[in-house]
Structure formats: structure tokens, C-alpha cells
Design an enzyme around this catalytic site. Structure first.
Site, PDB file in Angstrom:
ATOM      1  N   LYS A 101       1.273  -1.563   0.155  1.00 46.62           N
ATOM      2  CA  LYS A 101       0.340   0.110   0.464  1.00 46.62           C
ATOM      3  C   LYS A 101       1.295   1.439   0.177  1.00 46.62           C
ATOM      4  O   LYS A 101       1.696   1.212  -0.427  1.00 46.62           O
ATOM      5  CB  LYS A 101      -0.941  -0.542   1.410  1.00 46.62           C
ATOM      6  CG  LYS A 101      -1.347  -1.241   0.874  1.00 46.62           C
ATOM      7  CD  LYS A 101      -2.912  -0.818   1.978  1.00 46.62           C
ATOM      8  CE  LYS A 101      -3.332  -2.892   2.158  1.00 46.62           C
ATOM      9  NZ  LYS A 101      -5.134  -3.079   3.140  1.00 46.62           N
ATOM     10  N   HIS A 134      -8.919  -3.041  -6.134  1.00 47.59           N
ATOM     11  CA  HIS A 134      -8.670  -2.774  -4.308  1.00 47.59           C
ATOM     12  C   HIS A 134      -9.741  -2.375  -3.651  1.00 47.59           C
ATOM     13  O   HIS A 134      -9.631  -0.995  -4.129  1.00 47.59           O
ATOM     14  CB  HIS A 134      -6.981  -2.556  -3.918  1.00 47.59           C
ATOM     15  CG  HIS A 134      -7.170  -3.014  -2.763  1.00 47.59           C
ATOM     16  ND1 HIS A 134      -7.783  -2.299  -1.705  1.00 47.59           N
ATOM     17  CD2 HIS A 134      -5.734  -3.846  -1.891  1.00 47.59           C
ATOM     18  CE1 HIS A 134      -7.016  -2.741  -0.145  1.00 47.59           C
ATOM     19  NE2 HIS A 134      -6.335  -4.508  -0.779  1.00 47.59           N
ATOM     20  N   GLU A 168      -9.499  -0.246  -1.531  1.00 45.62           N
ATOM     21  CA  GLU A 168      -8.969   1.850  -1.535  1.00 45.62           C
ATOM     22  C   GLU A 168      -8.899   1.618  -2.173  1.00 45.62           C
ATOM     23  O   GLU A 168      -9.440   3.123  -2.148  1.00 45.62           O
ATOM     24  CB  GLU A 168      -8.134   1.245  -0.147  1.00 45.62           C
ATOM     25  CG  GLU A 168      -7.752   0.637   0.525  1.00 45.62           C
ATOM     26  CD  GLU A 168      -6.660  -0.225   1.898  1.00 45.62           C
ATOM     27  OE1 GLU A 168      -5.973  -0.452   1.392  1.00 45.62           O
ATOM     28  OE2 GLU A 168      -6.448  -1.137   2.573  1.00 45.62           O
ATOM     29  N   GLU A 193     -11.333 -10.229  -0.449  1.00 47.96           N
ATOM     30  CA  GLU A 193     -10.699  -8.805   0.477  1.00 47.96           C
ATOM     31  C   GLU A 193     -12.129  -8.425   1.029  1.00 47.96           C
ATOM     32  O   GLU A 193     -12.401  -7.353   0.164  1.00 47.96           O
ATOM     33  CB  GLU A 193      -9.661  -8.270   0.325  1.00 47.96           C
ATOM     34  CG  GLU A 193      -8.547  -8.799  -0.667  1.00 47.96           C
ATOM     35  CD  GLU A 193      -6.998  -8.118  -0.645  1.00 47.96           C
ATOM     36  OE1 GLU A 193      -6.185  -8.145   0.447  1.00 47.96           O
ATOM     37  OE2 GLU A 193      -7.381  -6.601  -0.603  1.00 47.96           O
ATOM     38  N   GLY A 222      -7.320  -4.338   7.075  1.00 46.08           N
ATOM     39  CA  GLY A 222      -6.656  -3.563   8.768  1.00 46.08           C
ATOM     40  C   GLY A 222      -7.046  -3.918   9.959  1.00 46.08           C
ATOM     41  O   GLY A 222      -6.919  -2.573  10.580  1.00 46.08           O
ATOM     42  N   SER A 252      -6.265  -9.061   6.958  1.00 53.39           N
ATOM     43  CA  SER A 252      -5.733  -9.597   8.210  1.00 53.39           C
ATOM     44  C   SER A 252      -5.041 -10.955   8.407  1.00 53.39           C
ATOM     45  O   SER A 252      -5.042 -11.675   9.422  1.00 53.39           O
ATOM     46  CB  SER A 252      -7.087  -9.987   9.401  1.00 53.39           C
ATOM     47  OG  SER A 252      -7.489  -8.108   9.087  1.00 53.39           O
TER      48      SER A 252
HETATM   49  P1  13P Z   1      -4.619  -6.143   5.820  1.00 55.80           P
HETATM   50  O1  13P Z   1      -3.448  -7.592   5.740  1.00 55.80           O
HETATM   51  O2  13P Z   1      -3.156  -5.384   6.355  1.00 55.80           O
HETATM   52  O3  13P Z   1      -5.155  -6.238   6.118  1.00 55.80           O
HETATM   53  O4  13P Z   1      -4.445  -6.454   4.468  1.00 55.80           O
HETATM   54  C1  13P Z   1      -4.961  -6.816   3.301  1.00 55.80           C
HETATM   55  C2  13P Z   1      -5.001  -6.226   2.150  1.00 55.80           C
HETATM   56  O5  13P Z   1      -5.499  -5.261   1.818  1.00 55.80           O
HETATM   57  C3  13P Z   1      -3.986  -6.298   1.215  1.00 55.80           C
HETATM   58  O6  13P Z   1      -4.318  -5.938  -0.410  1.00 55.80           O
END
Ligand code: 13P
Length: 256
Positions: free
Chosen positions: A14, A99, A101, A169, A175, A214
Site C-alpha cells: 500500500k 483494491h 481502497e 478481500e 486492517g 488481516s
Molecule cells: P491487511 O493484511 O493489512 O488486512 O490488508 C489486506 C489487504 O488489503 C491486502 O491487499
């Protein structure tokens, strides 16, 4: 198992990582130089600023390097964006698209994600297409509907095990330290496998399905043991070589 079904353990850094972090990348690259790498593919997606140096560090390592997003166009007036060809030019071989995000921060729609995945494929990259429900959708019992819609609209026609990876995901698991139950992951992955099979026929069986959200050294062995989980997409726990390699090590037990 075909070559394409070699599990993929991928890290997504990220918006984290500066030149100081190159020591972690080097440690990961060195840490996966062992016979297990014939069975498990490893990939790290650092920020674009580190791509070129990272691939140089991986010259003599099986660790692949990828990017976290690309523009759907080939080149031109798109300030701040990077093209799939630029990633390939830095010797990246994968790119994450869709993603949650990006969908949240930049409004990437399923249609845009599909165009980005197609652009990635046209440049010779494998696209890791992310899908997953929000907490609200999960609570409304809509998880599988969301996955169906996202897979239908974000995965380009003609997807194969070479061009495409899908990462499940759940947005609420990213996170947060929360993960779905084992039966929930199992159900989501079995559903996605069926969707891909229905759409792409036998080739749908070659498209790897990663779990992300996570994942960490403590829960990795359980998650990778679930049917149709063909790898992990790890965020926070991929930032430190020790954690990344501990998760990689979980595959050793699985393949012992
Ligand atoms: P985390 O492993 O920090 O939860 O993030 C997962 C993620 O978004 C991977 O692309």
C-alpha cells in the site's frame, strides 16, 4: 495441479515504504531462495517509487515484483498515473487492480477495474483483481451477490490462469484484525470457483483465488489449508520480512 495453480503468496505494501525499506525487500528476496519456492510463488507489490530498484534487488531471487494499480490507457495526459507498460518496463510482472481502497479513495468502478485488468494483460502483466463485500453488505447477507456482480463486471473476457488472479478481500477484514470464519471463507471461495467455471469453462479452474484481510503469521496456516484458497494477499504483515517469511513458512508445513 497445473503450473498456474502454484499457490501465490503476495504482499501489498500500500502507501508504505521508502528507500529505507529496501533492506526488508532484500531480506524477503533472500528468504524465499529455497526449494519451497518451486511450489509456492511469492510476490511483493511495493509502492511505484520502489518498483525499479526492487526488481533489481530480486534479480537472483524467485520473488516477483508487482505494482498496486495501473491506468487503463496506454500513455498520455493522465497526471499522476502509471501505465501497465511502465510497470513491465520496470520488470514488474503483476499489478493489483480494484483494491477496495482504490474503489473507496478513487471511485474505481467494476467497469474501470475490468479496463485496467485488460490493459495489464495487454502489457503482459498478470492482473490481481480484488473483490469483496463491505460490512454492511455482509450483515445484509449479500456477500455472494456482491462477489457475483464484481466478478462478472471486473474480470475481462478470456481470462485465464496466466492473465488473472482474483483476491477475495472482505472490506471489513482489511486492517482490522478480523477475519471471516473458516466456513465463510470456504463458501466464498467455492462460490467464486463456480462462477469462474461457469463463465470460463475448464480454464476457470486455473484462476487462482487468494484470500486477503488481516492474514498474519498466526492465522496463515489455517487459511491456506481451506479448499480453493490458492494463496494470500497480505497487507500489514507483509511489511516486515520476518512476518512475510513466517507466513511463507506456513506453506512449508502444508507441503511437508
Ligand atoms: P491487511 O493484511 O493489512 O488486512 O490488508 C489486506 C489487504 O488489503 C491486502 O491487499
Amino acid at each position: 495441479m497445473t503450473t498456474a495453480m502454484r499457490p501465490l503468496m503476495a504482499g501489498n505494501w500500500k502507501m508504505n515504504g521508502t528507500r529505507d525499506s529496501l533492506t526488508e525487500i532484500k531480506a524477503i528476496a533472500d528468504g524465499v531462495k529455497n526449494p519451497l519456492s518451486e511450489k509456492i510463488e511469492t510476490l511483493l507489490c511495493p509502492p511505484a517509487t520502489l518498483l525499479y530498484v526492487a526488481t533489481a534487488l530480486c534479480d537472483d531471487s524467485p520473488l516477483a515484483i508487482g505494482a498496486q494499480d495501473c491506468h487503463q490507457g496506454v500513455s498520455g495526459a493522465h497526471t499522476g498515473d502509471i501505465s501497465a507498460a511502465m510497470i513491465a518496463d520496470c520488470f514488474g510482472t503483476y499489478v493489483i487492480v480494484g483494491h477496495s481502497e482504490r474503489r473507496r479513495d478513487h471511485g474505481d468502478t467494476n467497469e474501470l477495474v475490468r479496463a485496467k485488468a485488460a490493459a495489464a494483460n495487454a502489457a503482459g502483466l498478470t492482473a490481481i483483481i480484488c473483490v469483496g463485500e463491505t460490512d454492511e453488505e455482509r450483515k445484509a447477507g449479500e456477500t455472494l451477490d456482491v462477489l457475483r456482480r464484481q466478478i462478472f463486471a471486473s474480470v475481462p473476457e478470456g481470462a485465464t490462469g496466466e492473465t488473472t488472479v482474483i483476491a477475495y478481500e472482505p472490506v471489513w477484514a482489511i486492517g482490522t484484525g478480523k477475519t471471516p470464519t473458516r466456513p465463510d471463507i470456504e463458501a466464498a471461495h467455492a462460490f467464486m470457483r463456480l462462477e469462474l467455471f461457469e463463465r470460463f469453462g475448464a480454464e476457470g479452474k486455473n484462476i487462482r483465488l487468494l484470500y486477503g484481510g488481516s492474514a498474519n503469521p498466526r492465522n496463515a496456516s489455517e487459511i491456506i489449508g481451506i479448499a480453493d484458497v490458492n494463496g494470500l494477499l497480505v497487507g500489514g504483515a507483509s511489511l516486515k520480512a520476518a512476518d512475510f517469511l513466517a507466513i511463507y513458512g506456513a506453506y512449508e508445513q502444508l507441503h511437508a
